[in-house]
Design an enzyme around this catalytic site. Structure first.
Site, mmCIF file in Angstrom:
data_model
loop_
_atom_site.group_PDB
_atom_site.id
_atom_site.type_symbol
_atom_site.label_atom_id
_atom_site.label_comp_id
_atom_site.label_asym_id
_atom_site.label_seq_id
_atom_site.Cartn_x
_atom_site.Cartn_y
_atom_site.Cartn_z
ATOM 1 N N TRP A 114 0.764 -1.233 0.104
ATOM 2 C CA TRP A 114 -0.011 -0.013 -0.098
ATOM 3 C C TRP A 114 0.719 1.172 -0.089
ATOM 4 O O TRP A 114 0.431 2.136 -0.858
ATOM 5 C CB TRP A 114 -0.819 -0.063 1.253
ATOM 6 C CG TRP A 114 -2.049 -1.001 0.811
ATOM 7 C CD1 TRP A 114 -2.035 -2.206 1.704
ATOM 8 C CD2 TRP A 114 -2.964 -1.208 -0.167
ATOM 9 N NE1 TRP A 114 -3.483 -2.930 1.142
ATOM 10 C CE2 TRP A 114 -3.645 -2.169 -0.166
ATOM 11 C CE3 TRP A 114 -3.169 -0.292 -1.009
ATOM 12 C CZ2 TRP A 114 -4.933 -2.476 -0.972
ATOM 13 C CZ3 TRP A 114 -4.499 -0.608 -1.954
ATOM 14 C CH2 TRP A 114 -5.131 -1.645 -1.746
ATOM 15 N N ASP A 196 -1.188 6.641 6.571
ATOM 16 C CA ASP A 196 -2.311 5.417 6.122
ATOM 17 C C ASP A 196 -2.603 4.367 7.247
ATOM 18 O O ASP A 196 -1.740 3.489 7.531
ATOM 19 C CB ASP A 196 -2.113 4.960 4.896
ATOM 20 C CG ASP A 196 -3.149 3.802 4.394
ATOM 21 O OD1 ASP A 196 -4.038 3.758 5.071
ATOM 22 O OD2 ASP A 196 -3.113 3.503 3.211
ATOM 23 N N LYS A 220 -12.546 -1.323 7.276
ATOM 24 C CA LYS A 220 -11.812 -2.511 8.046
ATOM 25 C C LYS A 220 -12.044 -2.639 9.593
ATOM 26 O O LYS A 220 -12.837 -3.496 10.083
ATOM 27 C CB LYS A 220 -10.163 -2.605 7.841
ATOM 28 C CG LYS A 220 -9.985 -2.779 6.509
ATOM 29 C CD LYS A 220 -8.622 -2.161 6.110
ATOM 30 C CE LYS A 220 -8.534 -1.974 4.579
ATOM 31 N NZ LYS A 220 -8.778 -3.089 3.873
HETATM 32 C C1 LIG Z 1 -3.748 -0.025 4.200
HETATM 33 C C2 LIG Z 1 -4.454 0.106 2.890
HETATM 34 N N1 LIG Z 1 -4.361 1.429 2.488
HETATM 35 C C3 LIG Z 1 -5.174 1.651 1.335
HETATM 36 C C4 LIG Z 1 -6.296 0.717 0.737
HETATM 37 C C5 LIG Z 1 -6.976 1.072 -0.390
HETATM 38 O O1 LIG Z 1 -8.479 0.974 0.199
HETATM 39 P P1 LIG Z 1 -9.371 1.415 -0.870
HETATM 40 O O2 LIG Z 1 -9.724 0.071 -1.376
HETATM 41 O O3 LIG Z 1 -10.586 1.763 0.201
HETATM 42 O O4 LIG Z 1 -9.168 2.516 -1.673
HETATM 43 C C6 LIG Z 1 -6.207 -0.371 1.542
HETATM 44 C C7 LIG Z 1 -7.143 -1.659 1.195
HETATM 45 O O5 LIG Z 1 -7.284 -2.626 1.525
HETATM 46 C C8 LIG Z 1 -5.508 -0.661 2.639
HETATM 47 O O6 LIG Z 1 -5.431 -1.909 3.380
#
Ligand SMILES: Cc1ncc(COP(=O)(O)O)c(C=O)c1O
Length: 390
Positions: A114, A196, A220
């Site tokens: 991520w 994040d 989550k």
């Molecule tokens: C740590 C993290 N950041 C970003 C995201 C991306 O999230 P989204 O699917 O809401 O765009 C996720 C998705 O699982 C994630 O686990």
């Protein structure tokens, strides 16, 4: 109608929501606060919805001890949209602050899929800017260790010149690779730190004052998909006409000036987040939740480490309390393991498609007894398969 099966949901997100929260939503579904309507049917400009939105903000503020010089925003587009929003808004904030449009750095700690995606998005957007913006990888676990699963010691990190840096970005918990920072990264106090926290939001106390921006998708630890929460220090809200040209819907100041209602917000998702926050208070707050999360994760890692059949590819110094990833000694055994769990109504245990293996996501909502049942299954599977090998 027969009772639904009891399912143990180890999904990484959208993930399990506490059943008492779902029951409350169900009980209010047709008539919220005596309005005769569902939350989904209320105007976002109505007083009743205003109470939900402000109440949700207030609860978050209290639970996380968010100081008054921070703004809480409810945004859409998932956490992925924030990869771009962070870049645009914090580059703008830097340019607004010191008028330097010549050379700016944005620093990324890359510890998994991520943060890597966020850095790639910044690289893509930086190319379009008239100013020279350099994306610097302060550390990159894959480069350093050949794969994700470790974070290099802080004394090896290479930050850019703080005077020229718009922000330092990291992902507090890497959902795919099961890597979690156990300490807040130390950065120069002049540079805003961005986290994040999508997959460990409210899983432990966090010192908001150390951050410029904290954000995460709700799906989550906080409720359903559809809303992302952004907590931003107010001095970082730059005017729209300063810095990179950006879509209105990605502009933090526009969101703040309009109380997250520049357009129609995801009303039901915000309401659900409010219910999850009530549940967290009922559980005793973040310190209590953290203790439970420590206990659950420890049990599961101990079961993995004490077994000849399972192994965890993540270094003990940065193992996630939320997403526990592990492998078996062969892919064939992993397939068999996953077939066995589904017979016991344990679902969504398959590792992310990019890495394979097993991933047990044990967010706040996962009761300890469900972790115990997974461990009991792991032990019986191990017995059956090591005996067979002997
Ligand atoms: C740590 C993290 N950041 C970003 C995201 C991306 O999230 P989204 O699917 O809401 O765009 C996720 C998705 O699982 C994630 O686990």
């Amino acid at each position: 109608m027969s009772a639904p099966p009891y399912v143990l949901n180890f999904g990484a997100g959208p993930a399990k929501i506490p059943s008492s929260v779902l029951e409350r939503a169900q009980s209010e579904m047709l008539n919220f606060d005596n309005s005769g309507m569902s939350v989904m049917e209320l105007s976002h400009r109505s007083k009743t919805f205003g109470k939900i939105l402000n109440g949700t903000k207030d609860k978050l503020k209290t639970l996380m001890d968010i100081p008054d010089n921070y703004e809480i925003l409810f945004m859409q587009g998932g956490a992925t949209t924030q990869f771009a929003a962070v870049f645009y808004n914090l580059v703008a904030a830097k340019q607004a602050k010191d008028g330097n449009h010549d050379e700016i750095f944005v620093d990324y700690l890359v510890s998994g899929a991520w943060s890597n995606k966020a850095a790639q998005e910044a690289e893509r957007l930086a190319k379009n800017e008239r100013s020279k913006i350099t994306v610097n990888k302060v550390t990159d676990s894959k480069q350093q260790f050949g794969r994700y699963g470790n974070v290099a010691p802080a004394d090896t990190w290479r930050f850019s010149d703080p005077a020229k840096t718009a922000y330092v970005y990291y992902c507090d918990n890497e959902t795919v690779h099961g890597v979690e920072f156990q300490q807040v990264p130390q950065v120069d106090p002049r540079v805003p730190l961005v986290a994040d926290v999508s997959s460990n939001f409210l899983s432990r106390p966090l010192d908001v004052r150390k951050y410029g921006v904290i954000y995460g998708g709700a799906q989550k630890n906080l409720g359903p998909a559809g809303v992302s929460i952004v907590i931003i220090r107010k001095d970082l809200l730059a005017d729209l006409d300063v810095g990179p040209v950006r879509p209105l819907m990605l502009d933090f100041k526009t969101m703040a000036d309009n109380e997250s209602m520049y357009n129609t917000p995801p009303t039901f998702a915000i309401y659900m987040v409010g219910l999850v926050l009530d549940w967290l208070v009922e559980q005793g707050g973040l310190a209590q939740i953290e203790q439970r999360n420590i206990a659950k994760a420890k049990k599961l890692y101990d079961a993995i480490d004490n077994s000849p059949l399972y192994n965890c590819p993540v270094d003990p110094s940065c193992r996630s309390r939320m997403n526990v990833v592990f492998r078996l000694t062969s892919e064939a055994l992993e397939t068999k393991f996953l077939a066995g769990v589904s017979e016991l109504n344990m679902v969504q245990l398959k590792g992310h498609r990019s890495v394979g293996g097993i991933r047990a996501s044990i967010y706040n909502s996962m009761p300890e007894q469900d972790v115990d049942r997974l461990i009991a299954y792991m032990e019986s599977f191990e017995q059956a398969h090591t005996e067979a090998a002997e």
